[in-house]
Design an enzyme around this catalytic site. Structure first.
Site, PDB file in Angstrom:
ATOM      1  N   HIS A 118       0.833  -1.217   0.000  1.00  0.00           N
ATOM      2  CA  HIS A 118       0.000   0.000   0.000  1.00  0.00           C
ATOM      3  C   HIS A 118       0.861   1.257   0.000  1.00  0.00           C
ATOM      4  O   HIS A 118       0.422   2.312  -0.449  1.00  0.00           O
ATOM      5  CB  HIS A 118      -0.962  -0.018   1.195  1.00  0.00           C
ATOM      6  CG  HIS A 118      -2.157  -0.893   0.964  1.00  0.00           C
ATOM      7  ND1 HIS A 118      -3.446  -0.524   1.279  1.00  0.00           N
ATOM      8  CD2 HIS A 118      -2.248  -2.134   0.424  1.00  0.00           C
ATOM      9  CE1 HIS A 118      -4.283  -1.515   0.939  1.00  0.00           C
ATOM     10  NE2 HIS A 118      -3.573  -2.497   0.432  1.00  0.00           N
ATOM     11  N   ASN A 160      -7.245   1.606   3.544  1.00  0.00           N
ATOM     12  CA  ASN A 160      -6.084   1.556   4.434  1.00  0.00           C
ATOM     13  C   ASN A 160      -6.461   1.418   5.911  1.00  0.00           C
ATOM     14  O   ASN A 160      -5.575   1.272   6.757  1.00  0.00           O
ATOM     15  CB  ASN A 160      -5.214   2.801   4.242  1.00  0.00           C
ATOM     16  CG  ASN A 160      -4.443   2.756   2.936  1.00  0.00           C
ATOM     17  OD1 ASN A 160      -4.190   1.657   2.417  1.00  0.00           O
ATOM     18  ND2 ASN A 160      -4.090   3.908   2.399  1.00  0.00           N
TER      19      ASN A 160
END
Ligand code: HEM
Length: 324
Positions: A65, A92
């Site tokens: 990420h 996230n």
């Protein structure tokens, strides 16, 4: 002819200058500036993993990420007072392992102040997470520097969607200079870890509007997920690999092959001819070495995405600084 030669000399000089300015990643970048840093990181992680082996999955996902949003520059670590940093974006919210990176950074700073980037520590931690899960051990490139811009909007636009088909996912990867092969190989990271019900429960509740489940799923598997994940269940987690959750192996591909890919993006891989061929190859136990070698290559490719090197970016003492 003379001007042509001059142009060539200029072009070669310019490209040399550009490559010096870019100062590519390299193996053992900290060889003289912070010798032993990779051992320091690995030793620190040995203790962390002894206390909680599941955080390995978190660290692997954290690096992914980070790399997909503004490059591998540790911008995922940055905090925002008004909740607008990358880490505040919906995909996230289930990331974990920030505190592990920060704790390692403290140790690294004590040994070599303001030398080693947070982004490199994240890349080393992802590599070690794989190794300690019985996966491949590979040499990690280093020399990244940290970015200090972190925007929720970038995370929302650049991360692949969990319900994406192979066409969509391939495009998202291509934007990062990653291939379809990288897509299917790196999806193999889902051999570790879990997903929360909201990431996949649309597949088992009213999938086409007639109270059904995704017909692509193996029926008993779908029923089990339906029972476990009521539509208002946001907290429960389910393994991404139905065979061995905490071990880096072929269990993920075996699951996908058998119609037990948890996420829409996992299941999609078996429906495309190219990625499907890889899934079925990996369904064979004798393919483990191939998967390991492929995974190492694709992780190195991912670790190069959008990196800041040379004099770009910064080396900061704390990874999770507040930017606003
Ligand atoms: C192909 C596109 C991908 C999509 C759509 C995707 C999506 C997701 C989603 C939705 C979850 C579960 C989040 C939750 O509900 O808690 C997850 C977990 C995970 N992902 Fe991916 N992912 C992709 C690729 C990758 C890649 C490339 C890596 C690493 C190289 C990776 C590593 C992981 C790991 C290790 C977990 C488990 C995390 C944990 O247990 O905390 N994923 N992914």
């Amino acid at each position: 002819m003379a001007s042509c030669t001059r142009f060539l000399i200029f072009a070669v000089a310019a490209s040399l200058l550009a490559s010096f300015a870019r100062a590519d990643l390299q193996y053992d970048f900290y060889n003289t500036s912070c010798p032993g840093v990779e051992t320091l990181v690995r030793d620190a992680l040995t203790e962390v993993f002894a206390a909680d082996s599941t955080v390995r999955a978190g660290l692997l996902r954290l690096h992914f990420h980070d790399c997909f949003v503004r490059g591998c520059d540790a911008s995922i670590m940055i905090n925002s007072n008004n909740g607008t940093a990358e880490k505040n974006a919906d995909p996230n919210l289930t990331l974990r392992g920030y505190e592990v990176i920060e704790a390692i950074k403290v140790k690294v700073e004590a040994a070599c102040p303001l030398v080693v980037s947070c982004a490199d520590i994240m890349a080393m931690a992802a590599r070690d997470a794989v190794k300690f899960s019985e996966g491949p051990d590979y040499l990690v490139e280093t020399g990244r520097r940290d970015g200090n811009v972190s925007m929720m909007a970038d995370a929302l636009s650049d991360l692949p969607p969990a319900d994406g088909n192979v066409t969509v996912l391939t495009k998202v990867f291509a934007v990062k200079n990653l291939t379809m092969k990288d897509l299917v190989v790196l999806s193999g990271a889902h051999t570790l870890g879990v997903a929360h019900c909201p990431s996949f429960s649309y597949r088992v509740h009213n999938y086409t509007g007639v109270g059904d489940e995704d017909p692509s799923m193996e029926p008993e598997y779908a029923e089990g997920l339906n029972a476990k994940c009521a539509p208002d269940n946001f907290a429960s987690v389910v393994p991404l690999d139905t065979v061995t959750t905490n071990e880096f192996d072929l269990g993920y591909f075996q699951s996908v092959y058998a119609g037990k890919g948890l996420l829409g993006s996992d299941d999609a891989l078996r429906h495309d001819s190219l990625t499907g061929a890889y899934v079925s190859l990996m369904n064979n136990a004798s393919s483990l070495d191939t998967f390991f070698a492929d995974f190492a290559v694709s992780m190195i490719n991912m670790g190069r995405v959008g990196v800041l090197t040379g004099t770009d970016g910064e080396i900061r003492a704390t990874c999770g600084i507040y930017v606003d």
